[in-house]
Design a protein around this motif. Structure first.
Motif, short mmCIF file in Angstrom:
data_model
loop_
_atom_site.label_atom_id
_atom_site.label_comp_id
_atom_site.label_asym_id
_atom_site.label_seq_id
_atom_site.Cartn_x
_atom_site.Cartn_y
_atom_site.Cartn_z
N ARG A 27 0.97 -1.11 -0.01
CA ARG A 27 0.12 0.04 -0.05
C ARG A 27 0.78 1.34 -0.01
N ALA A 28 1.99 1.06 0.86
CA ALA A 28 2.59 2.55 0.96
C ALA A 28 3.30 2.62 -0.41
N GLY A 29 3.68 1.36 -1.17
CA GLY A 29 4.54 1.43 -2.44
C GLY A 29 3.58 2.26 -3.75
N ALA A 30 2.40 1.65 -3.32
CA ALA A 30 1.37 1.90 -4.43
C ALA A 30 1.04 3.59 -4.14
N ARG A 31 0.83 3.83 -2.86
CA ARG A 31 0.74 5.29 -2.81
C ARG A 31 1.93 6.20 -3.33
N ASN A 32 2.93 5.62 -3.24
CA ASN A 32 3.92 6.47 -3.60
C ASN A 32 4.21 6.60 -5.16
N ASP A 33 3.78 5.14 -5.77
CA ASP A 33 3.85 5.10 -7.03
C ASP A 33 2.54 6.27 -7.80
N LEU A 34 1.51 6.17 -7.04
CA LEU A 34 0.56 7.04 -7.20
C LEU A 34 0.83 8.44 -7.33
N LYS A 35 1.54 8.89 -6.21
CA LYS A 35 2.07 10.08 -6.02
C LYS A 35 2.93 10.69 -7.19
N ASP A 36 3.86 9.62 -7.45
CA ASP A 36 4.84 9.95 -8.63
C ASP A 36 3.95 10.02 -9.79
N SER A 37 3.23 9.06 -10.13
CA SER A 37 2.39 9.26 -11.56
C SER A 37 1.73 10.44 -11.43
N ILE A 38 1.00 10.85 -10.41
CA ILE A 38 0.36 12.25 -10.31
C ILE A 38 1.30 13.37 -10.77
N GLU A 39 2.28 13.49 -10.08
CA GLU A 39 3.45 14.29 -10.42
C GLU A 39 3.64 14.31 -11.95
N ARG A 40 4.07 13.09 -12.37
CA ARG A 40 4.37 12.88 -13.67
C ARG A 40 3.15 13.46 -14.71
N LEU A 41 2.16 13.08 -14.19
CA LEU A 41 0.71 13.41 -15.06
C LEU A 41 0.63 15.07 -15.24
N ALA A 42 0.91 15.63 -13.75
CA ALA A 42 0.81 16.93 -13.81
C ALA A 42 1.93 17.80 -14.59
N GLN A 43 3.03 17.26 -14.51
CA GLN A 43 4.30 17.66 -15.50
C GLN A 43 4.08 17.54 -17.06
N LEU A 44 3.42 16.45 -17.11
CA LEU A 44 3.04 16.14 -18.66
C LEU A 44 1.89 17.11 -19.04
N ARG A 45 0.90 17.18 -18.36
CA ARG A 45 -0.07 18.19 -18.50
C ARG A 45 0.46 19.61 -18.73
N LYS A 46 1.53 19.82 -17.78
CA LYS A 46 1.85 21.31 -18.00
C LYS A 46 2.65 21.25 -19.43
N LYS A 47 3.51 20.29 -19.75
CA LYS A 47 4.45 20.08 -20.92
C LYS A 47 3.43 20.20 -22.24
N ILE A 48 2.16 19.57 -22.01
CA ILE A 48 1.32 19.55 -22.90
C ILE A 48 0.54 21.14 -23.19
N GLU A 49 0.50 21.65 -22.07
CA GLU A 49 -0.03 22.93 -22.01
C GLU A 49 1.01 24.01 -22.59
N GLN A 50 2.14 23.72 -22.40
CA GLN A 50 3.28 24.64 -23.05
C GLN A 50 3.46 24.33 -24.38
N GLU A 51 3.22 23.06 -24.88
CA GLU A 51 3.44 22.67 -26.20
C GLU A 51 2.08 22.95 -27.08
N LYS A 52 1.01 22.86 -26.67
CA LYS A 52 -0.41 23.24 -27.28
C LYS A 52 -0.32 24.35 -28.15
N SER A 53 0.11 25.40 -27.69
CA SER A 53 -0.13 26.64 -28.51
C SER A 53 0.57 26.88 -29.62
N PRO A 54 2.03 26.21 -29.28
CA PRO A 54 2.79 26.39 -30.70
C PRO A 54 2.33 25.32 -31.75
#
Length: 474
Positions: A27-54
């Motif tokens: 459970r702790a590992g899954a929570r850590n993995d979920l947190k990491d995935s959410i962080e990567r998702l946020a980063q990816l969304r941010k990146k997508i937002e940054q690349e979407k306009s161009p």
């Protein structure tokens, strides 16, 4: 047994403890993995937002480029279609212009040919060198042909202007009837053309289209030089003297010239008008029986007309003691001298007298009827014979002259003309004389019937008294 169960229980408790620890770890590992995935998702969304306009801008730019390319393709396609249509239109215009040029050139040629044929041969001889020089410019191409015939049109214009103002030039003319050439001076005043020869001949010139047979031939530099002198039309003596006197007069003095509105055609027709004897000669052998029938019918018609018209119709009442003329007097005397008692016999006697007079008056009239029926047939026979001769000429000669054919046809129709001239008066005279004769016979029959009726009613003694009165008078 208990020990075994206790051991089994201890084992189960150990496994449960270990399982609880593993679940927590997972459970702790899954929570850590979920947190990491959410962080990567946020980063990816941010990146997508940054690349979407161009990317959107690039897509918009690419779409604009695509629309421009499509517009350019459409424009080029339209240009190609327009270029093809323009090329077809240009080709059509070129063909139309070439056809118009050909038409203009043909009109120029027709005008030049018509002008050279309409002017008298004296003017053709005068303009022969100029016409030949203009036609030598023709080298086979369209431009040179246009140049040549435009020069001819210009020459004709200048000639017409000079002709309208009047002018004079020298040349030769053919003087009839011998057909000799005579040099002299030609005078042109508008459409009129006069000639005064050095040997004294003068008159109008024949301006007929004597080159009509060459109307289908092309004009060449050599053909325009082949001309014959014009033919002089000899007018009457006073007209010829007036023309000669006017052409010799002082230019500063007033002179009178005769005019011929027909441009010589009237003189040609007058000179070619055949006499009655010449026209009868053209009829050939069949004209003689037609003339025989015509002469016989005329003589018989005159004789019978004098014989029939000389008999007077009775006027006034019919009487046995009257005085009548011709067959009516004979009928009266026959009825008066009848001694019998039967009116039927008297009627037969009078009828015989009427029949005798009718036969005497009708004698010769059938020949007039035969003439009226035979003369057109003889004329038709002469026409058929003449037409056979014309077709024989056409068979023997490939291209006979139109004048020869016309002369042959006119000669063939002479017999028809004389046949109709003979038949029509004969038919009219026969109808008139027959009608007059029938009226005369009808009058005689009525007169006889009245005499028979009077003879029936008259007493014998009155008749005898009338006879004694008439005998001293007879």
């Amino acid at each position: 047994m208990r020990y075994f169960l206790f051991c089994l229980l201890l084992c189960l408790l150990g496994i449960a403890n270990l399982s609880a620890q593993s679940v927590q770890q997972v459970r702790a590992g899954a929570r850590n993995d979920l947190k990491d995935s959410i962080e990567r998702l946020a980063q990816l969304r941010k990146k997508i937002e940054q690349e979407k306009s161009p990317l959107a801008q690039e897509v918009a730019r690419l779409e604009r480029d695509a629309r421009e390319k499509r517009a350019e393709i459409d424009r080029r396609l339209r240009q190609r279609d327009n270029r093809d249509a323009s090329l077809l239109q240009l080709k059509e215009e070129v063909r139309e212009n070439e056809a118009a040029l050909e038409t203009s050139l043909r009109l120029l040629k027709d005008y030049a040919r018509g002008w050279t044929q309409s002017i008298p041969s004296s003017e053709r001889i005068l303009h022969a060198d100029s016409l030949s020089g203009a036609l030598t410019k023709e080298n086979g191409n369209q431009a040179s042909t246009f140049t040549a015939y435009l020069d001819i049109a210009e020459l004709s214009t200048s000639s017409l202007l000079k002709q309208a103002g009047g002018g004079a030039y020298t040349g030769d003319a053919i003087v009839p009837p011998e057909g000799i050439r005579e040099s002299g001076t030609f005078w042109t005043i508008g459409p009129l053309l006069y000639f005064r020869g050095d040997l004294g001949s003068s008159g109008f010139l024949d301006k007929s289209y004597d080159r009509a047979q060459d109307s289908g031939m092309e004009m060449t530099a050599d053909s325009v030089k082949r001309n014959t002198p014009p033919r002089l039309l000899i007018a009457n003596k006073s007209t010829s003297q007036m023309i000669e006197k006017s052409l010799l007069a002082d230019p500063e003095k007033q002179a009178y010239l005769p005019m011929d509105p027909s441009l010589g055609k009237a003189l040609v027709i007058e000179g070619s008008e055949p006499t009655l004897f010449e026209e009868m000669q053209k009829g050939g052998i069949w004209i003689y029986p037609i003339l025989f029938f015509a002469l016989a019918s005329v003589l018989i018609a005159l004789f019978k007309a004098a014989q029939i018209l000389r008999i007077p119709f009775p006027h006034g009442p019919v009487t046995l003691a009257g005085n009548f003329g011709g067959p009516f007097e004979l009928l009266r005397k026959t009825a008066q001298g009848y001694r019998g008692n039967k009116p039927e016999i008297l009627e037969e006697i009078l009828y015989e007298i009427i029949i005798d007079w009718q036969a005497r008056l009708e004698k010769g009239l059938p020949l007039i009827a035969i003439t009226a029926a035979t003369a057109p047939l003889l004329g038709l026979l002469g026409t058929v014979t003449g037409m056979i001769d014309v077709f024989r000429q056409i068979t023997n000669f490939a291209n006979p002259e139109n004048s020869e054919l016309a002369r042959g046809i006119s000669e063939a129709l002479v017999t028809t003309k004389f046949g109709l001239i003979t038949a029509i008066p004969s038919l009219i005279l026969h109808a008139l004389l027959s009608r007059r004769l029938q009226g005369l016979v009808s009058k005689m029959e009525g007169f006889s019937a009245r005499l028979v009726h009077l003879k029936k009613e008259a007493p014998k003694e009155v008749t005898s008294h009338s006879e004694t009165k008439d005998e001293p008078a007879g």
